[in-house]
Design a protein around this motif. Structure first.
Motif, PDB file in Angstrom:
ATOM      1  N   ASP A 137      24.391  -1.610  81.794  1.00 51.85           N
ATOM      2  CA  ASP A 137      23.408  -2.166  80.867  1.00 51.85           C
ATOM      3  C   ASP A 137      23.817  -2.009  79.412  1.00 51.85           C
ATOM      4  O   ASP A 137      23.394  -2.784  78.554  1.00 51.85           O
ATOM      5  CB  ASP A 137      22.064  -1.463  81.072  1.00 51.85           C
ATOM      6  N   ALA A 138      24.581  -0.976  79.114  1.00 55.35           N
ATOM      7  CA  ALA A 138      25.021  -0.673  77.755  1.00 55.35           C
ATOM      8  C   ALA A 138      26.255   0.212  77.857  1.00 55.35           C
ATOM      9  O   ALA A 138      26.574   0.728  78.935  1.00 55.35           O
ATOM     10  CB  ALA A 138      23.915   0.036  76.970  1.00 55.35           C
ATOM     11  N   VAL A 139      26.957   0.363  76.746  1.00 58.42           N
ATOM     12  CA  VAL A 139      28.086   1.293  76.708  1.00 58.42           C
ATOM     13  C   VAL A 139      28.004   2.108  75.427  1.00 58.42           C
ATOM     14  O   VAL A 139      27.428   1.678  74.428  1.00 58.42           O
ATOM     15  CB  VAL A 139      29.467   0.591  76.768  1.00 58.42           C
ATOM     16  N   MET A 140      28.578   3.306  75.498  1.00 59.39           N
ATOM     17  CA  MET A 140      28.731   4.123  74.294  1.00 59.39           C
ATOM     18  C   MET A 140      30.217   4.287  74.021  1.00 59.39           C
ATOM     19  O   MET A 140      30.981   4.603  74.929  1.00 59.39           O
ATOM     20  CB  MET A 140      28.086   5.502  74.464  1.00 59.39           C
ATOM     21  N   ILE A 141      30.618   4.049  72.799  1.00 58.27           N
ATOM     22  CA  ILE A 141      32.012   4.275  72.415  1.00 58.27           C
ATOM     23  C   ILE A 141      32.085   5.513  71.540  1.00 58.27           C
ATOM     24  O   ILE A 141      31.134   5.832  70.817  1.00 58.27           O
ATOM     25  CB  ILE A 141      32.618   3.055  71.675  1.00 58.27           C
ATOM     26  N   GLN A 142      33.182   6.242  71.641  1.00 52.69           N
ATOM     27  CA  GLN A 142      33.385   7.375  70.729  1.00 52.69           C
ATOM     28  C   GLN A 142      34.744   7.247  70.077  1.00 52.69           C
ATOM     29  O   GLN A 142      35.765   7.232  70.745  1.00 52.69           O
ATOM     30  CB  GLN A 142      33.305   8.720  71.449  1.00 52.69           C
ATOM     31  N   GLY A 143      34.734   7.149  68.755  1.00 51.19           N
ATOM     32  CA  GLY A 143      35.975   7.093  68.017  1.00 51.19           C
ATOM     33  C   GLY A 143      36.622   8.462  67.907  1.00 51.19           C
ATOM     34  O   GLY A 143      36.040   9.489  68.278  1.00 51.19           O
ATOM     35  N   GLY A 144      37.829   8.498  67.399  1.00 51.47           N
ATOM     36  CA  GLY A 144      38.604   9.720  67.335  1.00 51.47           C
ATOM     37  C   GLY A 144      38.010  10.811  66.473  1.00 51.47           C
ATOM     38  O   GLY A 144      38.391  11.974  66.590  1.00 51.47           O
ATOM     39  N   GLU A 145      37.040  10.471  65.606  1.00 50.83           N
ATOM     40  CA  GLU A 145      36.390  11.491  64.774  1.00 50.83           C
ATOM     41  C   GLU A 145      35.485  12.403  65.596  1.00 50.83           C
ATOM     42  O   GLU A 145      35.097  13.474  65.140  1.00 50.83           O
ATOM     43  CB  GLU A 145      35.528  10.821  63.690  1.00 50.83           C
ATOM     44  N   GLY A 146      35.116  11.942  66.805  1.00 45.55           N
ATOM     45  CA  GLY A 146      34.153  12.671  67.617  1.00 45.55           C
ATOM     46  C   GLY A 146      34.680  13.981  68.162  1.00 45.55           C
ATOM     47  O   GLY A 146      35.886  14.232  68.213  1.00 45.55           O
ATOM     48  N   GLY A 147      33.756  14.848  68.596  1.00 46.87           N
ATOM     49  CA  GLY A 147      34.130  16.137  69.146  1.00 46.87           C
ATOM     50  C   GLY A 147      34.343  16.093  70.641  1.00 46.87           C
ATOM     51  O   GLY A 147      34.014  15.105  71.307  1.00 46.87           O
ATOM     52  N   GLY A 148      34.884  17.171  71.179  1.00 46.35           N
ATOM     53  CA  GLY A 148      35.166  17.220  72.609  1.00 46.35           C
ATOM     54  C   GLY A 148      36.335  16.326  72.961  1.00 46.35           C
ATOM     55  O   GLY A 148      37.212  16.046  72.132  1.00 46.35           O
ATOM     56  N   HIS A 149      36.373  15.856  74.210  1.00 52.14           N
ATOM     57  CA  HIS A 149      37.446  14.958  74.617  1.00 52.14           C
ATOM     58  C   HIS A 149      37.357  13.665  73.824  1.00 52.14           C
ATOM     59  O   HIS A 149      36.294  13.036  73.770  1.00 52.14           O
ATOM     60  CB  HIS A 149      37.362  14.663  76.111  1.00 52.14           C
ATOM     61  N   THR A 150      38.436  13.277  73.211  1.00 48.68           N
ATOM     62  CA  THR A 150      38.392  12.132  72.309  1.00 48.68           C
ATOM     63  C   THR A 150      39.732  11.411  72.301  1.00 48.68           C
ATOM     64  O   THR A 150      40.744  11.940  72.753  1.00 48.68           O
ATOM     65  CB  THR A 150      38.012  12.596  70.885  1.00 48.68           C
ATOM     66  N   GLY A 151      39.701  10.185  71.803  1.00 43.36           N
ATOM     67  CA  GLY A 151      40.910   9.381  71.734  1.00 43.36           C
ATOM     68  C   GLY A 151      41.438   9.292  70.323  1.00 43.36           C
ATOM     69  O   GLY A 151      40.867   9.875  69.394  1.00 43.36           O
ATOM     70  N   PRO A 152      42.512   8.530  70.112  1.00 40.27           N
ATOM     71  CA  PRO A 152      43.155   8.477  68.798  1.00 40.27           C
ATOM     72  C   PRO A 152      42.630   7.390  67.860  1.00 40.27           C
ATOM     73  O   PRO A 152      42.966   7.384  66.682  1.00 40.27           O
ATOM     74  CB  PRO A 152      44.621   8.194  69.160  1.00 40.27           C
ATOM     75  N   VAL A 153      41.797   6.470  68.367  1.00 40.20           N
ATOM     76  CA  VAL A 153      41.372   5.317  67.564  1.00 40.20           C
ATOM     77  C   VAL A 153      40.067   5.638  66.832  1.00 40.20           C
ATOM     78  O   VAL A 153      39.090   6.046  67.460  1.00 40.20           O
ATOM     79  CB  VAL A 153      41.174   4.073  68.443  1.00 40.20           C
ATOM     80  N   VAL A 170      25.874  -1.881  72.477  1.00 45.00           N
ATOM     81  CA  VAL A 170      26.930  -0.896  72.258  1.00 45.00           C
ATOM     82  C   VAL A 170      26.393   0.188  71.331  1.00 45.00           C
ATOM     83  O   VAL A 170      25.886  -0.101  70.249  1.00 45.00           O
ATOM     84  CB  VAL A 170      28.183  -1.538  71.637  1.00 45.00           C
ATOM     85  N   ILE A 171      26.516   1.440  71.776  1.00 41.61           N
ATOM     86  CA  ILE A 171      26.149   2.592  70.950  1.00 41.61           C
ATOM     87  C   ILE A 171      27.435   3.167  70.367  1.00 41.61           C
ATOM     88  O   ILE A 171      28.398   3.405  71.094  1.00 41.61           O
ATOM     89  CB  ILE A 171      25.416   3.662  71.775  1.00 41.61           C
ATOM     90  N   ALA A 172      27.443   3.390  69.069  1.00 43.68           N
ATOM     91  CA  ALA A 172      28.631   3.893  68.381  1.00 43.68           C
ATOM     92  C   ALA A 172      28.508   5.392  68.145  1.00 43.68           C
ATOM     93  O   ALA A 172      27.502   5.866  67.612  1.00 43.68           O
ATOM     94  CB  ALA A 172      28.811   3.173  67.047  1.00 43.68           C
ATOM     95  N   ALA A 173      29.520   6.150  68.561  1.00 44.74           N
ATOM     96  CA  ALA A 173      29.544   7.601  68.334  1.00 44.74           C
ATOM     97  C   ALA A 173      30.888   7.991  67.737  1.00 44.74           C
ATOM     98  O   ALA A 173      31.883   7.291  67.899  1.00 44.74           O
ATOM     99  CB  ALA A 173      29.304   8.353  69.641  1.00 44.74           C
ATOM    100  N   GLY A 174      30.891   9.124  67.064  1.00 42.86           N
ATOM    101  CA  GLY A 174      32.115   9.607  66.419  1.00 42.86           C
ATOM    102  C   GLY A 174      32.047   9.408  64.920  1.00 42.86           C
ATOM    103  O   GLY A 174      32.350   8.325  64.417  1.00 42.86           O
ATOM    104  N   GLY A 175      31.592  10.429  64.193  1.00 40.53           N
ATOM    105  CA  GLY A 175      31.555  10.341  62.734  1.00 40.53           C
ATOM    106  C   GLY A 175      30.189  10.055  62.146  1.00 40.53           C
ATOM    107  O   GLY A 175      30.079   9.822  60.939  1.00 40.53           O
ATOM    108  N   PHE A 176      29.130  10.094  62.954  1.00 35.03           N
ATOM    109  CA  PHE A 176      27.796   9.754  62.443  1.00 35.03           C
ATOM    110  C   PHE A 176      26.950  11.006  62.233  1.00 35.03           C
ATOM    111  O   PHE A 176      26.966  11.923  63.052  1.00 35.03           O
ATOM    112  CB  PHE A 176      27.082   8.790  63.395  1.00 35.03           C
ATOM    113  N   ILE A 193      23.335   4.554  67.300  1.00 34.70           N
ATOM    114  CA  ILE A 193      24.411   5.536  67.157  1.00 34.70           C
ATOM    115  C   ILE A 193      24.176   6.719  68.089  1.00 34.70           C
ATOM    116  O   ILE A 193      23.041   7.040  68.460  1.00 34.70           O
ATOM    117  CB  ILE A 193      24.523   6.066  65.702  1.00 34.70           C
ATOM    118  N   GLY A 194      25.267   7.363  68.461  1.00 37.95           N
ATOM    119  CA  GLY A 194      25.210   8.605  69.218  1.00 37.95           C
ATOM    120  C   GLY A 194      25.751   9.736  68.360  1.00 37.95           C
ATOM    121  O   GLY A 194      26.726   9.552  67.617  1.00 37.95           O
ATOM    122  N   MET A 195      25.126  10.904  68.444  1.00 35.94           N
ATOM    123  CA  MET A 195      25.570  12.056  67.664  1.00 35.94           C
ATOM    124  C   MET A 195      25.568  13.298  68.549  1.00 35.94           C
ATOM    125  O   MET A 195      24.631  13.515  69.325  1.00 35.94           O
ATOM    126  CB  MET A 195      24.645  12.290  66.464  1.00 35.94           C
TER     127      MET A 195
END
Length: 355
Positions: A137-153, A170-176, A193-195
């Motif tokens: 129904d929806a997705v959450m993305i986490q950019g590289g600024e986020g904590g825990g397991h994270t990617g480089p983008v 789309v829910i945006a997480a990482g840096g908010f 946003i996700g925090m």
């Protein structure tokens, strides 16, 4: 408690008043924090990966006894008892099922058939396309600024690629951490946003006060991404323990790794057979090597030492880079109110530029 100021496809989908998600952080996102978030109008998500099946049911019942607002549970799609946990959400009428990894197509269908919103976390546009095609129904993305397991983008590049690829919220997480971030995410086209770190640093978070103070003293350069804890890139505070892990050879880490595996087995109540089954599922789902699988049990044990027991000498402290700009400990209600009010003001200000 403020009225709804911003309505998005996500608030419509989940029934929450505000487009703000408190992410499912292991050892942090328990009933107290989830209830605080839900009663403030956001979507609180219980972190179940560090809970036994019985602990998860107890936590769900506790949240339901303290709020009548929607909330979610984060699940490991590759866990040995993932099916039973999905049934538990259905049994208790949990509104949202979030997943750290892509759930199976039949899991999505079963949850949706019972009116549960399915929201996987993804790290690339192609993964969003896959789960959307399966019915998410929806997705959450986490950019590289986020904590825990994270990617480089970074979020500012990951978010638009996902928005261009799918037509679900789309829910945006990482840096908010504030209303400007929410306004920016909505301007990109996100539905909210996700925090994580921002909610960890609230009065409703059960993290020990001394640990919170350590977070508050950390600046923008105070986090590091390392694979030395569990074999996967993991953003955390740059403590003396983490620095020593970075400098220690794999051979010297073997002994402590085995000890923490034993501790995790004891804490979780899992049998060796169940641990091995989980390991095989992890290897298949995530493509981890045998060495990475051996390190995987480090994460819950070391996070517990820091985030629950307050032992920063023996534990790791997952954190997003936003820790460097956070300097207070508000309640969830005060935090969400100021974010939403500021976001509405920023959106109005930006619209004034239009002719």
């Amino acid at each position: 408690m403020i009225e709804q100021l911003i309505k998005t496809p996500f608030t419509e989908l989940t029934g929450v008043r505000h487009p703000i998600v408190q992410t499912g952080m292991g050892w942090v996102s328990g009933p107290r924090l989830v209830t605080g978030t839900a009663n403030a109008g956001g979507l609180g998500i219980l972190a179940s990966a560090t809970m036994s099946f019985e602990e998860l049911e107890k936590a769900i019942l506790e949240v339901k006894s303290r709020t009548d607002q929607p909330f979610g549970v984060n699940l490991r799609a590759d866990a040995a008892d993932a099916g039973a946990r999905c049934d538990l959400l259905i049994k208790h009428g949990v509104k949202v099922a979030s997943f750290a990894l892509a759930p199976k197509q039949d899991q999505i269908a079963k949850l949706k058939d019972h009116g549960i919103v399915v929201m996987p976390s993804i790290g690339a546009a192609k993964h969003a396309v896959k789960v959307a095609a399966w019915g998410a129904d929806a997705v959450m993305i986490q950019g590289g600024e986020g904590g825990g397991h994270t990617g480089p983008v970074p979020t500012t590049l990951l978010l638009p690629t996902v928005l261009d690829a799918v037509d679900i919220p789309v829910i945006a997480a990482g840096g908010f951490f504030d209303g400007r971030g929410l306004a920016a995410a909505l301007s990109y086209g996100a539905a909210g946003i996700g925090m994580g770190t921002r909610f960890l640093l609230t009065q409703d978070s059960a993290v020990p006060d001394a640990v919170k103070e350590l977070y508050l003293r950390t600046d923008l350069t105070g986090t590091v991404v390392t694979a030395k804890v569990d074999g996967m890139p993991h953003r955390m505070l740059r403590t003396d323990l983490v620095e020593s892990l970075e400098e220690t050879s794999a051979l010297r880490r073997m002994g402590p790794t085995m000890r923490r595996t034993m501790e995790f087995k004891k804490d979780s109540g899992m049998s060796w057979a169940a641990l091995l089954k989980d390991g095989r599922a992890m290897k298949k789902a995530q493509g981890r090597t045998l060495g990475q699988m051996a390190l995987a049990a480090n994460t819950p044990t070391m996070l517990k030492s820091g985030l629950v027991e307050g032992d920063t000498d023996a534990g790791v402290l997952a954190s997003g880079q936003v820790v460097g700009v956070i300097d207070d400990l508000p309640t969830c209600e005060a935090l969400i109110e100021r974010i939403v009010v500021r976001a509405a003001d920023e959106l109005k200000r930006a619209s004034s530029y239009l002719k």
